[in-house]
Motif scaffolding. Structure first.
Motif, mmCIF file in Angstrom:
data_model
loop_
_atom_site.group_PDB
_atom_site.id
_atom_site.type_symbol
_atom_site.label_atom_id
_atom_site.label_comp_id
_atom_site.label_asym_id
_atom_site.label_seq_id
_atom_site.Cartn_x
_atom_site.Cartn_y
_atom_site.Cartn_z
ATOM 1 N N ALA A 22 -21.505 -5.300 34.016
ATOM 2 C CA ALA A 22 -20.182 -5.439 33.402
ATOM 3 C C ALA A 22 -19.295 -6.417 34.161
ATOM 4 O O ALA A 22 -18.621 -7.250 33.543
ATOM 5 C CB ALA A 22 -19.505 -4.070 33.326
ATOM 6 N N VAL A 23 -19.271 -6.342 35.487
ATOM 7 C CA VAL A 23 -18.338 -7.163 36.263
ATOM 8 C C VAL A 23 -18.894 -8.536 36.642
ATOM 9 O O VAL A 23 -18.145 -9.414 37.072
ATOM 10 C CB VAL A 23 -17.835 -6.436 37.534
ATOM 11 N N HIS A 24 -20.199 -8.729 36.462
ATOM 12 C CA HIS A 24 -20.817 -9.990 36.871
ATOM 13 C C HIS A 24 -20.130 -11.222 36.273
ATOM 14 O O HIS A 24 -19.851 -12.194 36.998
ATOM 15 C CB HIS A 24 -22.313 -9.979 36.535
ATOM 16 N N PRO A 25 -19.802 -11.247 34.975
ATOM 17 C CA PRO A 25 -19.099 -12.419 34.437
ATOM 18 C C PRO A 25 -17.733 -12.644 35.097
ATOM 19 O O PRO A 25 -17.332 -13.786 35.312
ATOM 20 C CB PRO A 25 -18.937 -12.096 32.945
ATOM 21 N N ALA A 26 -17.040 -11.571 35.444
ATOM 22 C CA ALA A 26 -15.736 -11.717 36.108
ATOM 23 C C ALA A 26 -15.916 -12.254 37.526
ATOM 24 O O ALA A 26 -15.117 -13.084 37.982
ATOM 25 C CB ALA A 26 -15.001 -10.373 36.127
ATOM 26 N N VAL A 27 -16.946 -11.797 38.234
ATOM 27 C CA VAL A 27 -17.224 -12.315 39.577
ATOM 28 C C VAL A 27 -17.528 -13.807 39.496
ATOM 29 O O VAL A 27 -17.025 -14.595 40.302
ATOM 30 C CB VAL A 27 -18.384 -11.535 40.243
ATOM 31 N N ASP A 28 -18.323 -14.212 38.524
ATOM 32 C CA ASP A 28 -18.626 -15.633 38.343
ATOM 33 C C ASP A 28 -17.361 -16.436 38.037
ATOM 34 O O ASP A 28 -17.187 -17.544 38.549
ATOM 35 C CB ASP A 28 -19.642 -15.834 37.222
ATOM 36 N N ALA A 29 -16.477 -15.884 37.213
ATOM 37 C CA ALA A 29 -15.228 -16.575 36.891
ATOM 38 C C ALA A 29 -14.362 -16.738 38.135
ATOM 39 O O ALA A 29 -13.767 -17.801 38.359
ATOM 40 C CB ALA A 29 -14.463 -15.814 35.805
ATOM 41 N N ILE A 30 -14.307 -15.715 38.957
ATOM 42 C CA ILE A 30 -13.532 -15.782 40.201
ATOM 43 C C ILE A 30 -14.133 -16.838 41.122
ATOM 44 O O ILE A 30 -13.416 -17.626 41.737
ATOM 45 C CB ILE A 30 -13.468 -14.406 40.877
ATOM 46 N N THR B 211 -13.484 -5.657 31.910
ATOM 47 C CA THR B 211 -14.868 -5.978 31.563
ATOM 48 C C THR B 211 -15.720 -4.722 31.518
ATOM 49 O O THR B 211 -16.623 -4.625 30.679
ATOM 50 C CB THR B 211 -15.491 -7.010 32.535
ATOM 51 N N LEU B 212 -15.429 -3.755 32.362
ATOM 52 C CA LEU B 212 -16.174 -2.494 32.333
ATOM 53 C C LEU B 212 -15.853 -1.706 31.065
ATOM 54 O O LEU B 212 -16.758 -1.149 30.418
ATOM 55 C CB LEU B 212 -15.881 -1.662 33.587
ATOM 56 N N ILE B 213 -14.598 -1.661 30.670
ATOM 57 C CA ILE B 213 -14.206 -0.992 29.419
ATOM 58 C C ILE B 213 -14.939 -1.625 28.233
ATOM 59 O O ILE B 213 -15.503 -0.924 27.393
ATOM 60 C CB ILE B 213 -12.671 -1.056 29.222
ATOM 61 N N ASN B 214 -14.956 -2.946 28.178
ATOM 62 C CA ASN B 214 -15.626 -3.649 27.082
ATOM 63 C C ASN B 214 -17.137 -3.423 27.110
ATOM 64 O O ASN B 214 -17.769 -3.260 26.064
ATOM 65 C CB ASN B 214 -15.317 -5.145 27.134
ATOM 66 N N TYR B 215 -17.711 -3.391 28.284
ATOM 67 C CA TYR B 215 -19.151 -3.159 28.427
ATOM 68 C C TYR B 215 -19.519 -1.767 27.916
ATOM 69 O O TYR B 215 -20.495 -1.609 27.176
ATOM 70 C CB TYR B 215 -19.553 -3.315 29.894
ATOM 71 N N LEU B 216 -18.757 -0.751 28.288
ATOM 72 C CA LEU B 216 -19.058 0.617 27.843
ATOM 73 C C LEU B 216 -18.893 0.753 26.334
ATOM 74 O O LEU B 216 -19.669 1.464 25.685
ATOM 75 C CB LEU B 216 -18.173 1.630 28.584
ATOM 76 N N ARG B 217 -17.915 0.058 25.766
ATOM 77 C CA ARG B 217 -17.729 0.098 24.316
ATOM 78 C C ARG B 217 -18.905 -0.594 23.614
ATOM 79 O O ARG B 217 -19.456 -0.083 22.647
ATOM 80 C CB ARG B 217 -16.409 -0.565 23.923
ATOM 81 N N SER B 218 -19.319 -1.743 24.115
ATOM 82 C CA SER B 218 -20.391 -2.516 23.480
ATOM 83 C C SER B 218 -21.777 -1.911 23.690
ATOM 84 O O SER B 218 -22.596 -1.913 22.781
ATOM 85 C CB SER B 218 -20.409 -3.944 24.031
ATOM 86 N N ASN B 219 -22.041 -1.403 24.882
ATOM 87 C CA ASN B 219 -23.392 -0.967 25.228
ATOM 88 C C ASN B 219 -23.607 0.540 25.171
ATOM 89 O O ASN B 219 -24.750 0.981 25.122
ATOM 90 C CB ASN B 219 -23.775 -1.479 26.616
ATOM 91 N N GLY B 220 -22.544 1.300 25.189
ATOM 92 C CA GLY B 220 -22.700 2.752 25.138
ATOM 93 C C GLY B 220 -21.878 3.418 24.064
ATOM 94 O O GLY B 220 -21.858 4.642 23.948
ATOM 95 N N GLU B 221 -21.157 2.608 23.288
ATOM 96 C CA GLU B 221 -20.270 3.102 22.232
ATOM 97 C C GLU B 221 -19.308 4.160 22.761
ATOM 98 O O GLU B 221 -18.956 5.106 22.070
ATOM 99 C CB GLU B 221 -21.076 3.639 21.048
ATOM 100 N N LEU B 222 -18.880 3.986 24.014
ATOM 101 C CA LEU B 222 -17.955 4.925 24.640
ATOM 102 C C LEU B 222 -16.627 4.226 24.886
ATOM 103 O O LEU B 222 -16.580 3.150 25.486
ATOM 104 C CB LEU B 222 -18.525 5.440 25.968
ATOM 105 N N LEU B 223 -15.556 4.824 24.383
ATOM 106 C CA LEU B 223 -14.207 4.303 24.592
ATOM 107 C C LEU B 223 -13.584 5.023 25.778
ATOM 108 O O LEU B 223 -13.458 6.252 25.763
ATOM 109 C CB LEU B 223 -13.349 4.506 23.351
ATOM 110 N N VAL B 224 -13.233 4.271 26.801
ATOM 111 C CA VAL B 224 -12.587 4.833 27.989
ATOM 112 C C VAL B 224 -11.331 4.025 28.271
ATOM 113 O O VAL B 224 -11.177 2.899 27.801
ATOM 114 C CB VAL B 224 -13.521 4.817 29.225
ATOM 115 N N GLY B 225 -10.446 4.598 29.075
ATOM 116 C CA GLY B 225 -9.206 3.926 29.439
ATOM 117 C C GLY B 225 -9.288 3.286 30.809
ATOM 118 O O GLY B 225 -10.317 3.332 31.495
ATOM 119 N N ASP B 226 -8.165 2.702 31.206
ATOM 120 C CA ASP B 226 -8.086 2.007 32.490
ATOM 121 C C ASP B 226 -8.393 2.916 33.670
ATOM 122 O O ASP B 226 -9.079 2.508 34.612
ATOM 123 C CB ASP B 226 -6.688 1.406 32.683
#
Length: 160
Positions: free
Chosen positions: A73-81, A11-26
């Motif tokens: 970024a992680v809030h949706p994953a915390v809610d899912a958990i 979710t953090l990788i996707n957030y950075l791509r969507s909101n900062g146009e930055l591609l990062v790895g795991d």
């Protein structure tokens, strides 16, 4: 919920791509999660520089990532958990009386206990050594024949 750590990274990788146009790895996502991560808004006020590639140009780029960014970024994953916990534990009166304990690497994310307590309405306890819980429990099971029987114990001993 075994998926927590990896899901937070994704979710953090996707957030950075969507909101900062930055591609990062795991590895970068994992480092950011550890250095500035937060599962509750406002729990930390830190930032770190993330390096990767710009999503459109492919050129090297960097971005300052704050604790609030990681929270968003992680809030949706915390809610899912939390939803998984509630669905799993609906049938257990003991859990409603005593709560549950967090263990594993994701238990180290600052605020995860408070976020899950808020989302579930249950008491959340942190393990004293969350990173060691699984291996310590496995050790107890291996040593106690009553838990698994002699057959498994003999097979397990042969591995060591």
């Amino acid at each position: 919920v075994k998926m927590a750590g990896e899901r937070f990274d994704t979710t953090l990788i996707n957030y950075l791509r969507s909101n900062g146009e930055l591609l990062v790895g795991d590895a970068t996502a994992e480092e950011l999660k550890i250095r500035v991560g937060a599962a509750l808004s406002g729990i930390r006020r830190e930032s770190a520089r993330a390096y990767g590639r710009h999503a459109r140009t492919g050129m090297g780029a960097s971005l300052t990532v704050t604790s609030d960014d990681v929270f968003r970024a992680v809030h949706p994953a915390v809610d899912a958990i939390a939803r998984i916990i509630l669905a799993t534990l609906e049938k257990s009166a003991d859990v409603h009386s005593y709560g549950f304990m967090l263990c594993g690497g994701s238990a180290c994310l600052p605020g995860i206990d408070g976020a899950l307590a808020q989302a579930t309405g249950l008491r959340v306890t942190m393990a004293r050594e969350p990173m060691d819980c699984v291996i310590r429990g496995l050790g107890k099971i291996i040593r106690d024949n009553r838990l698994w029987g002699e057959g498994l114990n003999l097979r397990t001993r042969s591995l060591f």
